[in-house]
Design an enzyme around this catalytic site. Structure first.
Site, PDB file in Angstrom:
ATOM      1  N   GLY A  67     -35.657   2.655 -22.468  1.00 11.51           N
ATOM      2  CA  GLY A  67     -36.400   2.731 -21.220  1.00 11.51           C
ATOM      3  C   GLY A  67     -36.992   1.403 -20.797  1.00 11.51           C
ATOM      4  CD  GLN A  70     -26.552  11.997 -23.421  1.00 14.08           C
ATOM      5  OE1 GLN A  70     -26.260  11.882 -22.241  1.00 14.08           O
ATOM      6  NE2 GLN A  70     -27.698  11.560 -23.929  1.00 14.08           N
ATOM      7  CG  HIS A 103     -36.120   7.254 -21.120  1.00 17.96           C
ATOM      8  ND1 HIS A 103     -35.147   7.370 -20.147  1.00 17.96           N
ATOM      9  CD2 HIS A 103     -37.046   6.405 -20.597  1.00 17.96           C
ATOM     10  CE1 HIS A 103     -35.475   6.636 -19.099  1.00 17.96           C
ATOM     11  NE2 HIS A 103     -36.637   6.059 -19.352  1.00 17.96           N
ATOM     12  CB  CYS A 148     -30.412  14.225 -17.770  1.00 14.72           C
ATOM     13  SG  CYS A 148     -29.779  13.945 -16.102  1.00 14.72           S
ATOM     14  CE  LYS A 207     -31.052   7.868 -23.866  1.00  6.58           C
ATOM     15  NZ  LYS A 207     -31.936   8.097 -22.721  1.00  6.58           N
ATOM     16  N   GLY A 221     -30.210   0.241 -21.202  1.00  5.68           N
ATOM     17  CA  GLY A 221     -29.541   1.033 -20.180  1.00  5.68           C
ATOM     18  C   GLY A 221     -29.079   0.165 -19.036  1.00  5.68           C
ATOM     19  N   PRO A 267     -26.198   6.161 -22.734  1.00  6.69           N
ATOM     20  CG  PRO A 267     -26.695   8.387 -23.210  1.00  6.69           C
ATOM     21  CD  PRO A 267     -26.984   6.997 -23.660  1.00  6.69           C
ATOM     22  CG  MET A 268     -26.636   4.363 -18.372  1.00  5.20           C
ATOM     23  SD  MET A 268     -26.831   2.611 -17.937  1.00  5.20           S
ATOM     24  CE  MET A 268     -25.648   1.849 -19.062  1.00  5.20           C
TER      25      MET A 268
END
Length: 344
Positions: A220, A77, A179, A107, A147, A241, A19-20
């Protein structure tokens, strides 16, 4: 102990796209699905409050939860830290047909810290466990996953990370996307947080080794096919990602390498996207909202710079349509080739 979350079949975990924010919208996911039929796709992070209050009408639902059937399996997410609100949002996501609901505990941006969600939740395992338990109860048939990072700031103790995972696992979570670096909550931008803290893949490997009943996906800094493939020896899957976004053809190479099938050229894959693009244009969506997701398709290829330039300069103009994409492809036509993956 809470009831266990619904599970995900192992073959659906090997390859996924992270998810970005501002990137993995519905147009991006639709394109990635063409490239990688077997990949697991994720939405951008959406706060639980936005899901609850922003989906009251069709326009809001389309903006926040828009997808089409081709995107499955696709995960929603969520961001947040209120168990009640996350439970309501998870139920809405499940009702909208998402195949997984993922809680963001990684995040590091200032905005999420101010809202007490994202990476700062790594220091509140009991609260995260309560959130996960509430989400599982609200959406018992949809996998609820987490996550996370390895820790925040100077948290470098393995036992603290393992205790975080164990608390959430005891609440019913079966799957963790790790990550594999710390998040620095002060002094680093979100971009720097993806690059500066050192990667420690060995922690993800150790987690899978010590908790074999859990599903562990590593994320990552994964930059190429060989590196991604190597992670499968130690974890259940690799999540790409920025590499998947800046070099989307990598997704196609991995999908063929890991799942089989016929390798297709970049041009063939892009032209297969034409019906979707023209359908969106007919609905009033501007080409620029879709073209931005394909700029990296010819990454590292001769003609790739011209491809990006034509789309970047032309897609925002009024009336821009598929003919601009064909013009960009024409700039690469003499240099396109089909990648042949090495034998396994």
């Amino acid at each position: 102990m809470s009831s266990r979350s619904a599970s995900i079949a192992a073959e659906h975990l090997r390859l996924s796209v992270a998810p970005m924010m501002d990137w993995t919208d519905t147009h991006c996911r639709n394109f990635h699905r063409l490239l990688a039929p077997h990949a697991r796709l994720y939405t951008e992070m959406v706060h639980a409050n936005a899901v609850i209050h922003g989906t009251a009408d069709e326009k809001g639902r389309e903006k926040l939860l828009g997808k089409d059937d081709s995107q499955h399996p696709v995960a929603l997410q969520l961001g947040g830290s209120d168990p009640h609100l996350l439970a309501k949002a998870a139920r809405i996501g499940a009702d909208h047909g998402f195949d997984e609901i993922n809680l963001n505990c990684g995040c590091p941006s200032d905005r999420v810290q101010a809202g007490r969600f994202g990476a700062c939740l790594m220091r509140e395992p009991t609260l995260v466990a309560d959130c996960v338990a509430a989400m599982i109860e609200a959406a018992p048939d949809t996998p609820i996953t987490v996550k996370c990072r390895l820790g925040v700031d100077d948290d470098h103790e393995w036992d603290r990370f393992r205790a975080f995972v164990d608390a959430i696992a005891d609440a019913g979570c079966n799957l963790f996307v790790v990550h594999a670096r710390n998040a620095w909550l002060k002094g680093l931008s979100p971009k720097e947080n993806r690059e500066v803290p050192p990667l420690r893949y060995d922690w993800a490997y150790r987690l899978k080794r010590e908790r074999p009943d859990l599903q562990v996906i590593v994320n990552g800094g994964i930059a190429d096919a060989e590196e991604a493939t190597a992670h499968l020896d130690y974890t259940d899957g690799a999540m790409l990602g920025r590499a998947a976004y800046h070099d989307p053809y990598l997704l196609h190479r991995l999908d063929i390498r890991w799942f089989g099938g016929e390798t297709r050229s970049r041009a063939d894959l892009l032209r297969a996207w034409k019906p979707y693009v023209e359908g969106q244009l007919a609905r009033g969506v501007y080409l620029k909202h879709m073209a931005r997701h394909i700029l990296g398709l010819f990454h590292g290829e001769r003609g790739g710079r011209a491809f990006r330039q034509i789309l970047s300069e032309g897609a925002h103009r009024p009336g821009a349509d598929w003919s601009l994409v064909e013009q960009a492809l024409a700039a690469t036509a003499m240099h396109d080739f089909v990648f042949c993956p090495p034998a396994a």
